[in-house]
Scaffold this motif. Structure first.
Motif, short mmCIF file in Angstrom:
data_model
loop_
_atom_site.label_atom_id
_atom_site.label_comp_id
_atom_site.label_asym_id
_atom_site.label_seq_id
_atom_site.Cartn_x
_atom_site.Cartn_y
_atom_site.Cartn_z
N ARG A 45 15.77 34.59 67.71
CA ARG A 45 16.76 35.04 68.67
C ARG A 45 16.08 35.26 70.02
O ARG A 45 14.97 35.79 70.08
CB ARG A 45 17.41 36.33 68.19
N GLU A 46 16.76 34.85 71.09
CA GLU A 46 16.19 34.99 72.41
C GLU A 46 17.16 35.64 73.37
O GLU A 46 18.38 35.53 73.23
CB GLU A 46 15.76 33.61 72.96
N PHE A 47 16.62 36.29 74.37
CA PHE A 47 17.39 36.92 75.42
C PHE A 47 18.04 35.86 76.30
O PHE A 47 17.42 34.85 76.63
CB PHE A 47 16.46 37.81 76.25
N VAL A 48 19.29 36.13 76.70
CA VAL A 48 20.00 35.23 77.61
C VAL A 48 20.28 35.92 78.94
O VAL A 48 19.92 35.40 79.99
CB VAL A 48 21.33 34.75 76.98
N ALA A 49 20.94 37.09 78.87
CA ALA A 49 21.31 37.79 80.09
C ALA A 49 21.60 39.24 79.76
O ALA A 49 21.93 39.58 78.62
CB ALA A 49 22.55 37.14 80.73
N ARG A 50 21.49 40.10 80.77
CA ARG A 50 21.86 41.50 80.60
C ARG A 50 22.43 42.03 81.90
O ARG A 50 22.15 41.49 82.97
CB ARG A 50 20.68 42.35 80.13
N ILE A 51 23.20 43.10 81.77
CA ILE A 51 23.86 43.70 82.92
C ILE A 51 23.74 45.21 82.80
O ILE A 51 23.89 45.77 81.71
CB ILE A 51 25.33 43.23 83.01
N SER A 52 23.48 45.86 83.91
CA SER A 52 23.31 47.30 83.91
C SER A 52 24.63 48.00 83.60
O SER A 52 25.70 47.39 83.64
CB SER A 52 22.77 47.77 85.25
N TRP A 53 24.56 49.29 83.33
CA TRP A 53 25.73 50.05 82.94
C TRP A 53 26.82 49.99 84.02
O TRP A 53 28.01 49.96 83.71
CB TRP A 53 25.36 51.49 82.63
N SER A 54 26.43 49.96 85.27
CA SER A 54 27.39 49.96 86.37
C SER A 54 27.83 48.56 86.75
O SER A 54 28.80 48.39 87.51
CB SER A 54 26.77 50.62 87.60
N GLY A 55 27.10 47.57 86.26
CA GLY A 55 27.38 46.20 86.66
C GLY A 55 26.67 45.80 87.94
O GLY A 55 26.81 44.66 88.38
N GLY A 56 25.90 46.69 88.51
CA GLY A 56 25.26 46.41 89.78
C GLY A 56 24.01 45.57 89.71
O GLY A 56 23.54 45.06 90.73
N ALA A 57 23.47 45.42 88.52
CA ALA A 57 22.25 44.63 88.36
C ALA A 57 22.39 43.69 87.17
O ALA A 57 22.90 44.09 86.11
CB ALA A 57 21.04 45.54 88.15
N THR A 58 21.97 42.45 87.37
CA THR A 58 22.02 41.45 86.30
C THR A 58 20.67 40.75 86.21
O THR A 58 19.94 40.63 87.21
CB THR A 58 23.12 40.41 86.54
N TYR A 59 20.36 40.29 85.02
CA TYR A 59 19.09 39.62 84.77
C TYR A 59 19.35 38.44 83.84
O TYR A 59 20.20 38.53 82.95
CB TYR A 59 18.11 40.59 84.10
N TYR A 60 18.58 37.37 84.02
CA TYR A 60 18.81 36.15 83.25
C TYR A 60 17.51 35.56 82.76
O TYR A 60 16.47 35.66 83.42
CB TYR A 60 19.52 35.11 84.11
#
Length: 123
Positions: A45-60
């Motif tokens: 399994r691999e990481f695809v994307a994540r988003i902070s609790w507020s939605g203000g930060a995203t990572y890919y």
């Protein structure tokens, strides 16, 4: 207990698009970062994307940057993954997960996982 239910997977031709949704139960959804992961046959399994609790930060992940977009609607307890310009190598079961720590960006572990939704991209 938190339940996560993914939907939106399916079969699509290369170059096409899909939007995955992950609906969460409970009243604390808006205070946790959320992530999307995937697992292809025979691979880890691999990481695809994540988003902070507020939605203000995203990572890919580098492999999806510029093609995928993660977003969330805290009023609907739902996180989305918009997938564009899909490639055969994107074929996998996609899972959403909730970060283990509140008010973070999802850089740590994840404690609740959905059952997954299959995405198949044909060439």
């Amino acid at each position: 207990q938190v339940q996560l239910v993914e939907s939106g997977g399916g079969l699509v031709q290369a170059g096409g698009s899909l939007r995955l949704s992950c609906a969460a139960s409970g009243r604390t959804f808006s205070t946790y970062a959320m992530g999307w992961f995937r697992q292809a046959p025979g691979k880890e399994r691999e990481f695809v994307a994540r988003i902070s609790w507020s939605g203000g930060a995203t990572y890919y992940a580098n492999s999806v940057k510029g093609r995928f977009s993660i977003s969330r609607d805290n009023a609907k307890n739902t996180v989305y993954l918009q997938m564009n310009t899909l490639k055969p190598e994107d074929t996998a079961v996609y899972y959403c997960a909730r970060a283990a720590l509140r008010y973070g960006s999802g850089e740590g572990g994840y404690d609740y996982w959905g059952q997954g939704t299959q995405v198949t991209v044909s060439s």
